[in-house]
Design a protein around this motif. Structure first.
Motif, mmCIF file in Angstrom:
data_model
loop_
_atom_site.group_PDB
_atom_site.id
_atom_site.type_symbol
_atom_site.label_atom_id
_atom_site.label_comp_id
_atom_site.label_asym_id
_atom_site.label_seq_id
_atom_site.Cartn_x
_atom_site.Cartn_y
_atom_site.Cartn_z
ATOM 1 N N ARG A 88 0.836 -1.107 0.106
ATOM 2 C CA ARG A 88 -0.338 -0.229 -0.001
ATOM 3 C C ARG A 88 0.653 1.421 0.042
ATOM 4 N NH1 ARG A 88 -4.698 2.227 1.744
ATOM 5 N NH2 ARG A 88 -4.586 4.269 2.232
ATOM 6 N N ARG A 89 1.777 1.520 0.861
ATOM 7 C CA ARG A 89 2.853 2.501 1.494
ATOM 8 C C ARG A 89 3.637 2.938 -0.070
ATOM 9 N NH1 ARG A 89 5.821 2.902 6.480
ATOM 10 N NH2 ARG A 89 6.908 4.599 5.194
ATOM 11 N N GLY A 90 4.167 1.922 -1.557
ATOM 12 C CA GLY A 90 4.516 1.311 -2.566
ATOM 13 C C GLY A 90 3.356 1.629 -4.158
ATOM 14 N N ALA A 91 2.237 1.970 -3.619
ATOM 15 C CA ALA A 91 1.169 2.271 -4.780
ATOM 16 C C ALA A 91 0.510 3.236 -3.845
ATOM 17 C CB ALA A 91 0.508 0.799 -4.819
ATOM 18 N N PRO A 92 0.446 4.868 -5.336
ATOM 19 C CA PRO A 92 0.054 5.393 -4.811
ATOM 20 C C PRO A 92 -1.277 5.689 -5.315
ATOM 21 C CG PRO A 92 2.074 6.249 -5.770
ATOM 22 C CD PRO A 92 2.274 5.342 -6.072
ATOM 23 N N GLY A 97 -3.658 3.439 -12.259
ATOM 24 C CA GLY A 97 -2.529 4.081 -11.774
ATOM 25 C C GLY A 97 -1.949 5.351 -12.827
ATOM 26 N N ARG A 98 -2.484 5.697 -14.016
ATOM 27 C CA ARG A 98 -2.410 6.612 -14.823
ATOM 28 C C ARG A 98 -3.733 8.283 -14.686
ATOM 29 N NH1 ARG A 98 -3.133 3.208 -20.460
ATOM 30 N NH2 ARG A 98 -4.666 2.591 -19.589
ATOM 31 N N GLY A 99 -4.242 8.165 -14.279
ATOM 32 C CA GLY A 99 -5.566 8.316 -14.181
ATOM 33 C C GLY A 99 -5.423 9.687 -11.992
ATOM 34 N N ILE A 100 -4.605 8.648 -11.678
ATOM 35 C CA ILE A 100 -3.780 9.824 -10.052
ATOM 36 C C ILE A 100 -4.338 11.328 -10.495
ATOM 37 C CG2 ILE A 100 -2.239 9.773 -8.375
ATOM 38 C CD1 ILE A 100 -1.410 7.306 -9.319
ATOM 39 N N ARG A 101 -4.639 12.115 -9.944
ATOM 40 C CA ARG A 101 -5.057 13.786 -10.288
ATOM 41 C C ARG A 101 -3.843 14.024 -9.346
ATOM 42 N NH1 ARG A 101 -9.109 10.960 -10.221
ATOM 43 N NH2 ARG A 101 -10.570 11.662 -8.090
ATOM 44 N N HIS A 102 -3.380 13.813 -8.103
ATOM 45 C CA HIS A 102 -2.764 14.845 -7.449
ATOM 46 C C HIS A 102 -1.057 14.434 -7.598
ATOM 47 C CE1 HIS A 102 -2.664 10.317 -4.958
ATOM 48 N NE2 HIS A 102 -0.958 11.431 -5.046
ATOM 49 N N ASP A 145 3.003 15.744 -7.312
ATOM 50 C CA ASP A 145 4.537 15.622 -6.360
ATOM 51 C C ASP A 145 4.465 16.166 -5.497
ATOM 52 O OD1 ASP A 145 6.340 15.938 -8.271
ATOM 53 O OD2 ASP A 145 7.050 14.444 -8.652
ATOM 54 N N GLU A 146 5.765 16.686 -4.913
ATOM 55 C CA GLU A 146 6.095 17.851 -4.425
ATOM 56 C C GLU A 146 7.159 18.869 -5.160
ATOM 57 O OE1 GLU A 146 10.116 16.085 -1.999
ATOM 58 O OE2 GLU A 146 8.221 16.749 -0.932
ATOM 59 N N HIS A 147 7.396 18.284 -6.430
ATOM 60 C CA HIS A 147 7.967 18.728 -7.173
ATOM 61 C C HIS A 147 6.511 19.469 -8.153
ATOM 62 C CE1 HIS A 147 11.530 17.689 -5.584
ATOM 63 N NE2 HIS A 147 11.228 16.806 -5.530
ATOM 64 N N GLY A 148 5.429 18.927 -8.172
ATOM 65 C CA GLY A 148 4.620 19.231 -9.052
ATOM 66 C C GLY A 148 4.422 18.513 -10.305
ATOM 67 N N HIS A 149 5.450 17.391 -10.114
ATOM 68 C CA HIS A 149 4.910 16.130 -11.115
ATOM 69 C C HIS A 149 3.606 15.398 -11.019
ATOM 70 C CE1 HIS A 149 9.196 16.984 -11.570
ATOM 71 N NE2 HIS A 149 8.959 17.768 -12.390
ATOM 72 N N PRO A 150 3.489 14.920 -12.484
ATOM 73 C CA PRO A 150 2.161 14.133 -12.019
ATOM 74 C C PRO A 150 2.699 12.926 -11.533
ATOM 75 C CG PRO A 150 2.262 14.860 -14.915
ATOM 76 C CD PRO A 150 3.298 15.567 -13.884
ATOM 77 N N VAL A 151 1.358 12.204 -11.041
ATOM 78 C CA VAL A 151 2.016 11.045 -9.660
ATOM 79 C C VAL A 151 0.989 9.737 -10.615
ATOM 80 C CG1 VAL A 151 1.253 9.324 -7.461
ATOM 81 C CG2 VAL A 151 1.716 12.570 -7.982
ATOM 82 N N VAL A 152 2.063 9.100 -11.503
ATOM 83 C CA VAL A 152 1.256 7.634 -12.198
ATOM 84 C C VAL A 152 1.949 6.537 -11.290
ATOM 85 C CG1 VAL A 152 1.664 6.416 -14.212
ATOM 86 C CG2 VAL A 152 1.791 8.841 -13.836
ATOM 87 N N ASP A 153 1.488 5.297 -11.118
ATOM 88 C CA ASP A 153 1.261 4.049 -10.580
ATOM 89 C C ASP A 153 1.168 2.966 -11.594
ATOM 90 O OD1 ASP A 153 2.243 2.113 -8.446
ATOM 91 O OD2 ASP A 153 0.366 3.167 -7.406
ATOM 92 N N ASP A 154 1.179 2.016 -11.151
ATOM 93 C CA ASP A 154 0.679 0.697 -11.554
ATOM 94 C C ASP A 154 -0.849 0.549 -11.639
ATOM 95 O OD1 ASP A 154 3.496 -0.274 -12.715
ATOM 96 O OD2 ASP A 154 3.568 -1.239 -10.904
ATOM 97 N N SER A 155 -1.425 0.544 -12.433
ATOM 98 C CA SER A 155 -3.064 -0.182 -12.910
ATOM 99 C C SER A 155 -2.734 -1.745 -12.067
ATOM 100 C CB SER A 155 -3.111 -0.766 -13.671
ATOM 101 O OG SER A 155 -3.339 1.199 -13.833
ATOM 102 N N TYR A 156 -4.306 -1.558 -11.115
ATOM 103 C CA TYR A 156 -4.791 -2.776 -10.358
ATOM 104 C C TYR A 156 -6.055 -3.501 -11.187
ATOM 105 C CZ TYR A 156 -0.018 -2.696 -8.099
ATOM 106 O OH TYR A 156 1.033 -2.482 -7.019
#
Length: 716
Positions: free
Chosen positions: A579-583, A634-639, A641-652
């Motif tokens: 969980r902690r590794g999956a935004p 994981g391509r639809g995360i809307r927040h 990161d602290e540098h302003g970059h889009p957050v992208v993750d695996d999909s589940y």
């Protein structure tokens, strides 16, 4: 001249001092004492020698209802209390009685135990409505405040301010955590020092939790009815001192050393990256109802501190089920609450608070009010508003269930999450509509006022009720040890015993129970929101069917490290780490369910029926549906990161099947996925499939009562 109070003399050597701050404050040469009481006619400050000899000093100065005085030469370690004079007329709400030694509400440390004796009561014993006060001296039987000065070397430590989306809470009792821990030295077990010991901190780090939520550590005492039965208040929801760390949890002593030990614990946990959240009880005090003892507030200013029954001021308005309710509508009480909160943040460096029965704090006249002064003051306070604030959003009064109704920036214990998840895995035919809300952050509760998914503190168990192992073992509570003929505790627990009540040697039943525990934990840790684990659930802790162990300071409540279920611990640890590794599993914004640009039609969130199609309106209202697939892209995360970059993750894809029998489900193909890796399956003791399992789109059989987590595979 110094004369003993026993001789009936008051000592005249008190300087005027100052009305602020309240409490006992040492300035290097003496101590200023200040006590608020609106209706007192006189106040005596009582100092105690090490042998218990009492010296009384009359506080002659009053400023804005604060009685104050400064005593040169009085310093840290001095034990003290107050005797407050005034009228004794319970029918009018007045319970002044100078025979009773009273604890300073602002005492920074408390020394001594509460000893059951008839002198504790302001009224003659068993005659609570008497108009004549009891004249027995309570001083030998009650705890005392301690003057404290603690220039603690924080060395740059400060509250951690970890983001809510990264938070995993571990609700734990200070004593119960280490009372039986073999890696903690015996003299430190069950203490603040024990909680900070590397043997316990290493467990927290290995488990992956980010915050401990400590059951009450404000100094508390046990209720007389428990003491009469030879029991004590173990949980601690019976506060007497809102500034003092509970003295019994200190390995170092109770002469102020508990303050240093508490700070050291916080500093050590912060060094490990773990936040400290306190469970606080500002809704009522340890003094109980009109038959209860006079220990502090009741004798200082009864109508000033408590909500009295308007029709009968001899009685208390009780929204808490504990006999009384603090009157937060009054400036002095609201000031006490806020002073206490700021103290624990600024001086003790805690990271947040969970407010017990918080709805009681928000009642204006009778109803819970989103515009109450309590909310306003917390919201604008530059210190308190910046830490984690968690409400238990209910009390026992009319209209007290307020889940979803606390304003920003509050988060809430989501009781609806607990009830829905328990119902689903207990086999209740409730469908998946409500479950879908709970799995995705409860937007139905928290979205309308601008809050985010982390407003939902998700939990399946807590200190109050069955631990997880008992939730799948007992349908009927076994609380006889509490001495209330099994009348206490919740009778409807929304659970299932897997076909056998209580312990069994049947391997099939034991295997099913273990799987049900994993199903509940997997649901919790794969849900959007903030998960809260109850200490010991990861070890397989049992209370032997007791679902109200508030008075069991013994092996019933303490964590049994020797009996830890290593497979379960490995399962929980793996889930928390994943969980902690999956935004995508801990999103900061609610899902939209919209198609994602450039993905050929996938959505950030989609729901699949067993046949492979997305859920229809009929499916959503089918109470017999026990199987659902939740697709998280994981391509639809809307927040960002602290540098302003889009957050992208695996999909589940999460496949949840609560039915008893295996079921065939259709894994969706392109554009959703070209295949799937089975990452977690609750059919296995540690959740790990025996080998790397790749599943193509199409039909696959889910075992009965099972959760699968599948990582989406896409061709380059």
């Amino acid at each position: 001249m110094t004369e003993h109070a026993a001789a009936g003399h008051l000592l005249p050597d008190v300087l005027p001092g100052a009305p602020a701050p309240l409490g006992a404050v040492w300035d290097g040469r003496g101590t200023n004492f200040a006590l608020w009481s609106a209706g007192a006619s006189a106040v005596d400050l009582c100092l105690f020698d090490p042998d218990g000899t009492e010296h009384r000093h009359r506080l002659e100065e009053t400023t804005h209802q604060v009685w104050h005085g400064r005593l040169p030469g009085v310093g840290p370690g001095q034990r003290y209390g107050y005797r407050v004079h005034g009228g004794y007329d319970p029918s009018s709400g007045f319970r002044y009685n100078p025979a009773k030694l009273l604890l300073d509400p602002y005492a920074r440390a408390v020394d001594g135990d509460l000893e059951l004796h008839t002198a504790l009561f302001g009224h003659p014993f068993e005659h609570a409505d008497s108009a004549v006060p009891d004249d027995q001296d309570s001083a030998p039987h009650v705890p005392r405040g301690v003057v404290v000065h603690d220039p603690f070397p924080w060395d740059g430590d400060r509250p951690l301010r970890r983001s809510w989306s990264d938070t995993v809470i571990y609700e734990v009792h200070v004593k119960g955590a280490t009372a039986r821990h073999p890696g903690v030295p015996p003299h430190l077990r069950g203490t603040y020092a024990g909680l900070a010991h590397p043997a316990f901190v290493e467990h927290l780090l290995a488990l992956g939790v980010t915050a401990v939520e400590l059951l009450p550590v404000h100094h508390f005492v046990s209720e007389p009815h428990l003491l009469r039965r030879g029991l004590t208040n173990y949980w601690g929801y019976n506060t007497l001192g809102y500034f003092a760390p509970h003295a019994a949890y200190s390995a170092a002593g109770s002469g102020g050393q508990q303050v240093t030990e508490f700070k050291t614990m916080v500093k050590e946990l912060h060094a490990a990256g773990i936040e400290v959240i306190l469970d606080v009880v500002y809704n009522h005090t340890a003094e109980g109802d009109h038959t209860g003892p006079t220990l502090s507030f009741k004798g200082i200013d009864n109508p000033g501190y408590y909500r009295l029954d308007g029709g009968n001021p001899a009685r208390y308005t009780d929204y808490t089920g504990c006999g009384n309710t603090l009157d937060v509508r009054r400036p002095a009480v609201l000031g006490l609450l806020m002073d206490s909160l700021r103290y624990w943040v600024t001086e003790m460096h805690v990271d947040g608070f969970r407010f017990d029965l918080a709805a009681a704090l928000a009642r204006s006249m009778r109803d819970v009010d989103r515009l109450s002064a309590f909310f306003d003051v917390v919201h604008q306070d530059p210190v308190v508003s910046q830490v984690k604030l968690i409400a238990e959003p209910w009390d026992v009064g009319p209209g007290g269930y307020q889940v979803g109704n606390f304003p920003p920036p509050w988060t809430e214990w989501n009781g609806k999450y607990r009830d829905t998840v328990r119902d689903v895995w207990a086999g209740a035919h409730v469908g998946v509509r409500d479950l879908a809300y709970r799995l995705t952050g409860s937007s139905d509760l928290y979205r309308s006022d601008g809050r985010r998914p982390f407003a939902s503190i998700n939990f399946v168990t807590a200190h109050d009720g069955f631990p997880l192992a008992d939730l799948v073992t007992y349908e009927h509570k076994r609380n006889e040890a509490n001495g209330e003929e099994n009348r206490d505790g919740e009778s409807h627990n929304r659970n299932w015993n897997c076909g056998v009540e209580g312990p069994t040697d049947d391997p099939e039943v034991l295997a099913l129970r273990a799987r049900q525990v994993r199903n509940l934990l997997a649901t919790l840790l794969l849900s959007t929101g903030v998960p809260m684990l109850t200490a010991g659930d990861e070890l397989g802790r049992t209370q032997g069917g007791n679902n109200n162990a508030y008075c069991q300071d013994n092996e019933i409540s303490w964590l049994d490290w020797a009996a830890a279920d290593e497979d379960l611990l490995a399962f929980v640890t793996r889930l928390v780490r994943l969980r902690r590794g999956a935004p995508v599993l801990r999103q900061e914004a609610f899902f939209e369910g919209h198609e994602l640009a450039g993905t050929e039609g996938t959505r950030d969130l989609a729901w699949f029926a067993p046949g492979g199609g997305q859920l229809t309106t009929a499916d959503w209202f089918d109470t017999g549906l026990q199987t659902v697939g939740m697709y998280l892209d994981g391509r639809g995360i809307r927040h960002r990161d602290e540098h302003g970059h889009p957050v992208v993750d695996d999909s589940y894809l999460v496949q949840l099947h609560a039915g008893p029998d295996p079921v065939t489900v259709e894994l969706p193909g392109p554009p959703w996925a070209d295949g799937y890796e089975l990452v977690i399956s609750t059919e296995y003791a540690r959740g790990t499939p025996p080998a790397l399992t790749f599943l193509p789109p199409g039909p696959v059989e889910l075992p009965g009562r099972c959760v699968w987590l599948l990582r989406v595979e896409r061709r380059p």
